[in-house]
Design an enzyme around this catalytic site. Structure first.
Site, PDB file in Angstrom:
ATOM      1  N   ASP A 126       3.380 -11.257  20.076  1.00 31.87           N
ATOM      2  CA  ASP A 126       2.281 -10.582  19.387  1.00 31.87           C
ATOM      3  C   ASP A 126       2.421  -9.082  19.601  1.00 31.87           C
ATOM      4  OD1 ASP A 126       1.025 -12.896  18.408  1.00 31.87           O
ATOM      5  OD2 ASP A 126      -0.091 -13.179  20.261  1.00 31.87           O
ATOM      6  N   ASP A 144       0.476 -14.692  12.105  1.00 30.18           N
ATOM      7  CA  ASP A 144      -0.962 -14.933  12.241  1.00 30.18           C
ATOM      8  C   ASP A 144      -1.718 -14.354  11.044  1.00 30.18           C
ATOM      9  OD1 ASP A 144      -0.395 -15.998  14.778  1.00 30.18           O
ATOM     10  OD2 ASP A 144      -0.761 -14.074  15.766  1.00 30.18           O
TER      11      ASP A 144
END
EC number: 3.4.23.36
Length: 166
Positions: A126, A144
């Site tokens: 991330d 995402d």
């Protein structure tokens, strides 16, 4: 009496798989770039509300089950693969419904992007960090984002469909 075979109502998978592949490519390329440029845990301010970071997520959204001991890697991988298989079926069956299929293709591309991370690294990379003052939204990635946009499109498509049925 002759029988003719008609083409399935759904249409071709190719355009929708193409959308998913584009999502996967952009997702993986951005993760590779961030992992090469930034040190783990580092934060680089881009705007007063946005940083680029490098963090690892062993869980799911919002680090759900991140500390579960390792089994979650395989559970979330299996879930992502199962979702991709189901989505392929739905794309084939409903291939002419553009918004529905675009939404599914975005979700599938995002799911596979994160599955690739889990298989290669044991975690998801991330790097997008939005914040207001000291409050930070959990870091996330392009996969995402694709999943979230796809889910929003599914809701919008369903609302549009229901409204049109009235």
């Amino acid at each position: 009496m002759s029988r003719t075979l008609s083409k399935p109502a759904g249409g071709s998978l190719a355009p929708w798989l193409g959308v998913a592949v584009i999502v996967i490519l952009f997702d993986q390329l951005t993760k590779i770039a961030v992992a090469k440029v930034f040190a783990y845990g580092s934060s680089h301010a881009i705007a007063p509300f946005f940083n680029l970071v490098l963090v690892y997520n062993r869980g799911a959204a919002f680090s759900f089950l991140a500390m579960a001991g390792g089994w979650q890697r395989w559970a979330f991988t299996a879930l992502g693969v199962a979702a991709a298989v189901l989505i392929c079926y739905l794309l084939k069956r409903h291939g002419t419904q553009k918004m529905f299929c675009t939404a599914l293709a975005l979700i599938m591309g995002g799911a596979i992007g994160n599955v690739i991370d889990r298989l290669l690294y044991g975690h998801v990379i991330d790097f997008l960090d939005f914040h207001v003052g000291a409050w930070h939204w959990p870091a996330f990635n392009l996969a995402d984002s694709a999943i979230t946009i796809g889910a929003a499109l599914l809701v919008f498509d369903e609302l549009r469909r229901v409204r049109g049925a009235r």
